[in-house]
Structure formats: structure tokens, C-alpha cells
Motif scaffolding. Structure first.
Motif, PDB file in Angstrom:
ATOM      1  N   THR A  60       0.835  -1.204   0.000  1.00  0.00           N
ATOM      2  CA  THR A  60       0.000   0.000   0.000  1.00  0.00           C
ATOM      3  C   THR A  60       0.870   1.255   0.000  1.00  0.00           C
ATOM      4  O   THR A  60       0.571   2.233  -0.702  1.00  0.00           O
ATOM      5  CB  THR A  60      -0.930   0.003   1.223  1.00  0.00           C
ATOM      6  N   GLY A  61       1.953   1.206   0.763  1.00  0.00           N
ATOM      7  CA  GLY A  61       2.851   2.351   0.829  1.00  0.00           C
ATOM      8  C   GLY A  61       3.526   2.665  -0.478  1.00  0.00           C
ATOM      9  O   GLY A  61       3.991   3.802  -0.690  1.00  0.00           O
ATOM     10  N   LYS A  62       3.601   1.693  -1.378  1.00  0.00           N
ATOM     11  CA  LYS A  62       4.199   1.908  -2.695  1.00  0.00           C
ATOM     12  C   LYS A  62       3.147   2.106  -3.789  1.00  0.00           C
ATOM     13  O   LYS A  62       3.463   2.042  -4.977  1.00  0.00           O
ATOM     14  CB  LYS A  62       5.100   0.719  -3.055  1.00  0.00           C
ATOM     15  N   GLY A  63       1.918   2.330  -3.380  1.00  0.00           N
ATOM     16  CA  GLY A  63       0.875   2.647  -4.342  1.00  0.00           C
ATOM     17  C   GLY A  63       0.206   1.460  -4.988  1.00  0.00           C
ATOM     18  O   GLY A  63      -0.542   1.618  -5.964  1.00  0.00           O
ATOM     19  N   ILE A  64       0.451   0.265  -4.464  1.00  0.00           N
ATOM     20  CA  ILE A  64      -0.191  -0.941  -4.991  1.00  0.00           C
ATOM     21  C   ILE A  64      -1.456  -1.189  -4.174  1.00  0.00           C
ATOM     22  O   ILE A  64      -1.399  -1.277  -2.945  1.00  0.00           O
ATOM     23  CB  ILE A  64       0.760  -2.143  -4.917  1.00  0.00           C
ATOM     24  N   GLN A  65      -2.577  -1.280  -4.828  1.00  0.00           N
ATOM     25  CA  GLN A  65      -3.858  -1.400  -4.133  1.00  0.00           C
ATOM     26  C   GLN A  65      -4.063  -2.796  -3.576  1.00  0.00           C
ATOM     27  O   GLN A  65      -3.957  -3.796  -4.296  1.00  0.00           O
ATOM     28  CB  GLN A  65      -5.013  -1.073  -5.080  1.00  0.00           C
ATOM     29  N   VAL A  66      -4.339  -2.883  -2.292  1.00  0.00           N
ATOM     30  CA  VAL A  66      -4.815  -4.131  -1.699  1.00  0.00           C
ATOM     31  C   VAL A  66      -6.336  -4.086  -1.785  1.00  0.00           C
ATOM     32  O   VAL A  66      -6.994  -3.320  -1.092  1.00  0.00           O
ATOM     33  CB  VAL A  66      -4.355  -4.282  -0.234  1.00  0.00           C
ATOM     34  N   LYS A  67      -6.897  -4.901  -2.678  1.00  0.00           N
ATOM     35  CA  LYS A  67      -8.330  -4.852  -2.935  1.00  0.00           C
ATOM     36  C   LYS A  67      -9.135  -5.558  -1.849  1.00  0.00           C
ATOM     37  O   LYS A  67     -10.248  -5.138  -1.521  1.00  0.00           O
ATOM     38  CB  LYS A  67      -8.634  -5.481  -4.300  1.00  0.00           C
TER      39      LYS A  67
END
Length: 264
Positions: free
Chosen positions: A22-29
Motif C-alpha cells: 500500500t505504501g508503494k501505491g499498490i492497491q490491496v483490494k
């Protein structure tokens, strides 16, 4: 490129990995856990949906990360909705990649080599991430994802990863157990464990510039039988600690004797 993930698990590694992604902009859906409360807790931290029902997992995510205890991986995979094209990885050190092969055509391993605790945040930037994949294209995707988290990304096959995990048990899990023994010994005499922390830190720091073999000190290394006997007597109320002390002392002595003989 992988831009969103579903996290299956809400334990130590799953929590820290979800936060790092999440901190790197990857969405945890979405987050799955057998315990709805645990799924809800982690989902709340990463603004994701949550479930305790594997059949309710969101379809169409770029990646499904199975981060559960080793013995639960097969059960999780058997209960996932059927989708042979789903990209799935596990995060286990000792489970071969091929454990996923019956369930999908697109699979791999994403193994951060570190000790994780749920409520102690870590910086992933220097953590070795060991990756493996069934297809070259999948390997590239996992490599790109890992490189967004860490500067230390390694292509490691299942047997190599299993060996790394074995070594990690010695240098992390067993060493931490020795911390626990030391803590109990001091507690018995109402001494503060903080007195040992500079020693612990120096021991860790030394192997940045020395081999562990050359960094070894202590009575077993010197074969100081008088000190060893005295300390074994001090442990007479803790026979299990005596056994550990004796066995490890003998191991240290024999390893260094072998080194000395090899140099002759």
C-alpha cells in the motif's frame, strides 16, 4: 504490471506485506482471514474489503498472495474458486513452488527473508525478497513488484529457498530462543535484560565485517573447562538449559577444532 492484489492471510507477514505494498501505491483490494476480526483489522489499515469466506474472493485481481502458515496453503488453494489463469504466489520459505501447480497455470513464490511481527512496522527497502515463477513472464512481473519494495531482489529456486529458510531458523529463531533463556536467567536473579542489549548489538554488528566463525568468543571457544563447569552448576535448577548449554558448547568447540586441524 501488478497494480492490485488480494491478500490471503492476516498474520505477521501478511500484515507487513500489505502495508508495504500500500505504501508503494499498490492497491490491496481485499483481505481474507479465517477470523473475520483479523481480516477486518488488516483491511482497515489498507482501505480494503475483507472476508472470511474464500468463495467470496474478488475475481480479476492482478495477484493473489497466499500468506498463511505452511500447513494451511493446500487447504486454502483447494477452497479457492476455480480459475486456472489466476496469478497466485505463496510467501513460505519451505514449501516448493510446485505446491500451487494443481490449482493454477500461473504461479510463483514471493518470499521476503525477514522476521515479521504484526504490530512492528518494518522498512522493506533492504529486505531480501526471493522470487520464483513457473513462467518467464510471471517472473518478470514478480521481479518488478519486488523491486518496488526492495533493492535486494533475488531469483531463488525452491531448493535454495528451503536451504535459506533452514539457515534462517538457526540465525533468527534459535538465537531469539537463546535471548529468552538469557532473559529468564536474569529474571531469576532480578537482573535487567537491558544490560545485555549492547552485547547483543555488538555481536550482530561484528558479522558485517567478520565471518561468524572468526567472530566467535566465549568459554567454549577457549575450551575453558573451569568456567564451563561452573556455569553448568549454576544451571542445576534448569536441567533443560544445562542440556542446551552443554550441547552448544561442544558444538562450538568441535567446529573450531576442525578449523584448527584444517589449517595444519
Amino acid at each position: 504490471m501488478i497494480e492490485n492484489v488480494v491478500i490471503i492471510g492476516a498474520g505477521n507477514l501478511a500484515t507487513q506485506l500489505a502495508l508495504a505494498l500500500t505504501g508503494k501505491g499498490i492497491q490491496v483490494k481485499q483481505v481474507f482471514s479465517r477470523t473475520l476480526e483479523a481480516a477486518c483489522e488488516l483491511a482497515g489499515k489498507v482501505n480494503a474489503q475483507f472476508t472470511n469466506n474464500l468463495s467470496a474472493l474478488m475475481p480479476g485481481s492482478d495477484l493473489y498472495i497466499v500468506s498463511v502458515k505452511d500447513s494451511a496453503i493446500q487447504e486454502v488453494m483447494m477452497n479457492l474458486p476455480a480459475d486456472k489463469n489466476r496469478l497466485v504466489v505463496h510467501t513460505a520459505g519451505s514449501i516448493p513452488m510446485e505446491a500451487l501447480s494443481r490449482f493454477t497455470n500461473n504461479y510463483g513464490v514471493f518470499y521476503p527473508l525477514q522476521s515479521f511481527s504484526k504490530y512492528r512496522n518494518v522498512d522493506f527497502s533492504g529486505i531480501p525478497i526471493c522470487i520464483e515463477a513457473h513462467h518467464a513472464a510471471t517472473l518478470l512481473q514478480l521481479q518488478q513488484l519486488a523491486e518496488r519494495l526492495s533493492s535486494s531482489v533475488h531469483l531463488v529456486n525452491s531448493q535454495e529457498r528451503k536451504t535459506l529458510h533452514l539457515a534462517a531458523v538457526f540465525v533468527n529463531n534459535f538465537v531469539n530462543h537463546f535471548y529468552t533463556i538469557g532473559y529468564e536467567i536474569l529474571q531469576d536473579k532480578k537482573l535487567n535484560f537491558d544490560l545485555l542489549k549492547p552485547l547483543i548489538q555488538e555481536t550482530a554488528d561484528k558479522i558485517e565485517s567478520m565471518s561468524p566463525l572468526n567472530a566467535q568468543t566465549g568459554p567454549a571457544r577457549r575450551n575453558d573447562l573451569g568456567v564451563i563447569s561452573d556455569q553448568l552448576n549454576m544451571l542445576q535448577d534448569h536441567p533443560e538449559f544445562q542440556k542446551i548449554y552443554s550441547f552448544v558448547s561442544q558444538s562450538i568447540y568441535h567446529i573450531h577444532q576442525k578449523q584448527n586441524n584444517d589449517l595444519l
